[in-house]
Enzyme design. Structure first.
Site, PDB file in Angstrom:
ATOM      1  N   SER A   1     -12.345  -3.203   0.523  1.00  0.00           N
ATOM      2  CA  SER A   1     -12.529  -2.514   1.809  1.00  0.00           C
ATOM      3  C   SER A   1     -14.004  -2.242   2.039  1.00  0.00           C
ATOM      4  O   SER A   1     -14.693  -1.743   1.142  1.00  0.00           O
ATOM      5  CB  SER A   1     -11.836  -1.151   1.802  1.00  0.00           C
ATOM      6  OG  SER A   1     -10.456  -1.293   1.724  1.00  0.00           O
TER       7      SER A   1
ATOM      8  N   ARG B   1       0.863  -1.187   0.000  1.00  0.00           N
ATOM      9  CA  ARG B   1       0.000   0.000   0.000  1.00  0.00           C
ATOM     10  C   ARG B   1       0.892   1.228   0.000  1.00  0.00           C
ATOM     11  O   ARG B   1       1.652   1.455   0.935  1.00  0.00           O
ATOM     12  CB  ARG B   1      -0.900  -0.001   1.232  1.00  0.00           C
ATOM     13  CG  ARG B   1      -1.840   1.204   1.342  1.00  0.00           C
ATOM     14  CD  ARG B   1      -2.776   1.013   2.524  1.00  0.00           C
ATOM     15  NE  ARG B   1      -3.749   2.088   2.642  1.00  0.00           N
ATOM     16  CZ  ARG B   1      -3.555   3.190   3.375  1.00  0.00           C
ATOM     17  NH1 ARG B   1      -2.430   3.365   4.047  1.00  0.00           N
ATOM     18  NH2 ARG B   1      -4.482   4.118   3.443  1.00  0.00           N
TER      19      ARG B   1
ATOM     20  N   LYS C   1      -4.201   6.125   9.254  1.00  0.00           N
ATOM     21  CA  LYS C   1      -5.140   6.556   8.216  1.00  0.00           C
ATOM     22  C   LYS C   1      -6.209   7.416   8.873  1.00  0.00           C
ATOM     23  O   LYS C   1      -7.059   6.896   9.596  1.00  0.00           O
ATOM     24  CB  LYS C   1      -5.769   5.346   7.512  1.00  0.00           C
ATOM     25  CG  LYS C   1      -6.608   5.755   6.322  1.00  0.00           C
ATOM     26  CD  LYS C   1      -7.214   4.589   5.569  1.00  0.00           C
ATOM     27  CE  LYS C   1      -7.993   5.106   4.376  1.00  0.00           C
ATOM     28  NZ  LYS C   1      -9.014   4.177   3.922  1.00  0.00           N
TER      29      LYS C   1
HETATM   30  N1  TZP Z   1      -7.660   1.276   6.449  1.00  0.00           N
HETATM   31  C1  TZP Z   1      -8.419   1.486   7.519  1.00  0.00           C
HETATM   32  S1  TZP Z   1      -7.478   1.834   8.883  1.00  0.00           S
HETATM   33  C2  TZP Z   1      -6.033   1.663   8.000  1.00  0.00           C
HETATM   34  C3  TZP Z   1      -6.326   1.362   6.684  1.00  0.00           C
HETATM   35  C4  TZP Z   1      -5.357   1.176   5.610  1.00  0.00           C
HETATM   36  C5  TZP Z   1      -4.685   1.835   8.594  1.00  0.00           C
HETATM   37  C6  TZP Z   1      -4.425   0.891   9.713  1.00  0.00           C
HETATM   38  O1  TZP Z   1      -3.137   1.119  10.220  1.00  0.00           O
HETATM   39  P1  TZP Z   1      -2.684   0.675  11.676  1.00  0.00           P
HETATM   40  O2  TZP Z   1      -1.315   1.305  11.827  1.00  0.00           O
HETATM   41  O3  TZP Z   1      -2.618  -0.825  11.712  1.00  0.00           O
HETATM   42  O4  TZP Z   1      -3.672   1.271  12.640  1.00  0.00           O
END
Ligand code: TZP
Ligand code: MG
Length: 223
Positions: free
Chosen positions: A110, A41, A139
């Site tokens: 998603s 990603r 995010k």
């Molecule tokens: N989609 C929803 S939350 C997220 C993504 C790509 C990021 C999650 O990152 P982390 O560091 O595991 O909380």
């Protein structure tokens, strides 16, 4: 389910998370620790860089016999022969992606609502990412934080489908057992957890992944 979703690593190339380390080195360490699937990603628009990095990551994931999925970009997945893609609600739709990719490619979607999850299941997606579990600095433009209660409602709505399921957002060693346990609906549980920072930003990604594997395997213990 053609893919073991139990410990799903999502990469992040931002300096704050990589801390100056090479992405391939971090991913290889996580693979040694037991990660079962890797999603590349990277929100850069530099297609050349995406293809180059994806190709390098693929060399690594192939050594461990772990599928590499590409976030957002079906074209990049096709260019490097990745095992599949992960698509959000605003990316290419499932039907288009299915037409372009090889028959056996893995397609994940998603989702953050019952409607989105039901559509992905009806379309025939291999798995859904369900989130956001907990608010996370990784995010910040997430549509909704749904917690274990919201996740349980989604799992219940797709209980008759064989679609795979992973939770994403703010999952770490302290909450992973609670995430897996409390999200279960009577007929459907999560197949795994998707992790970014708790592995990629860890001082020792291998040790972090090993710890997740232990926690996922063992019965829950939490206060
Ligand atoms: N989609 C929803 S939350 C997220 C993504 C790509 C990021 C999650 O990152 P982390 O560091 O595991 O909380
Ligand atoms: Mg996307």
């Amino acid at each position: 389910m053609p893919v073991d979703l139990s410990l799903y690593l999502v990469t992040d190339s931002t300096p704050a998370i990589l801390k100056g380390r090479d992405l391939c080195t971090v991913v290889e360490s996580a693979l040694q620790g037991g990660v079962t699937v890797v999603q590349y990603r990277d929100k850069t628009n530099d297609t050349g860089l995406l293809v180059e990095t994806a190709r390098k990551l693929h060399q690594v994931t192939k050594k461990y016999n772990v599928p590499l999925l590409i976030n957002d970009r079906v074209d990049v997945a096709l260019a490097i022969g990745a095992e599949g893609v992960h698509l959000g609600q605003d990316d290419m739709n499932f039907t288009e992606a299915k037409k372009l990719l090889p028959e056996n490619a893995i397609i994940g979607i998603s989702t953050s609502s019952v409607e989105e999850a039901k559509k992905a299941a009806a379309d025939g997606a291999d798995y859904i990412g369900i989130g956001t579990m907990f608010a996370t600095p990784t995010k910040t433009n997430t549509k909704s934080v749904i917690g274990t209660a919201g996740t349980q409602v989604i799992l219940d709505a797709i209980k008759d489908s064989a679609i795979g399921t992973v939770s994403i957002g703010g999952i770490n060693h302290s909450n992973v057992q609670r995430v897996l346990y409390q999200s279960q609906s009577p007929k459907k549980a999560l197949d795994g957890v998707a992790i970014v920072s708790a592995i990629v930003a860890a001082d020792d990604p291998k040790a972090s992944a090993e710890q997740f594997v232990e926690l996922i395997r063992n019965p829950p213990r939490f206060a």
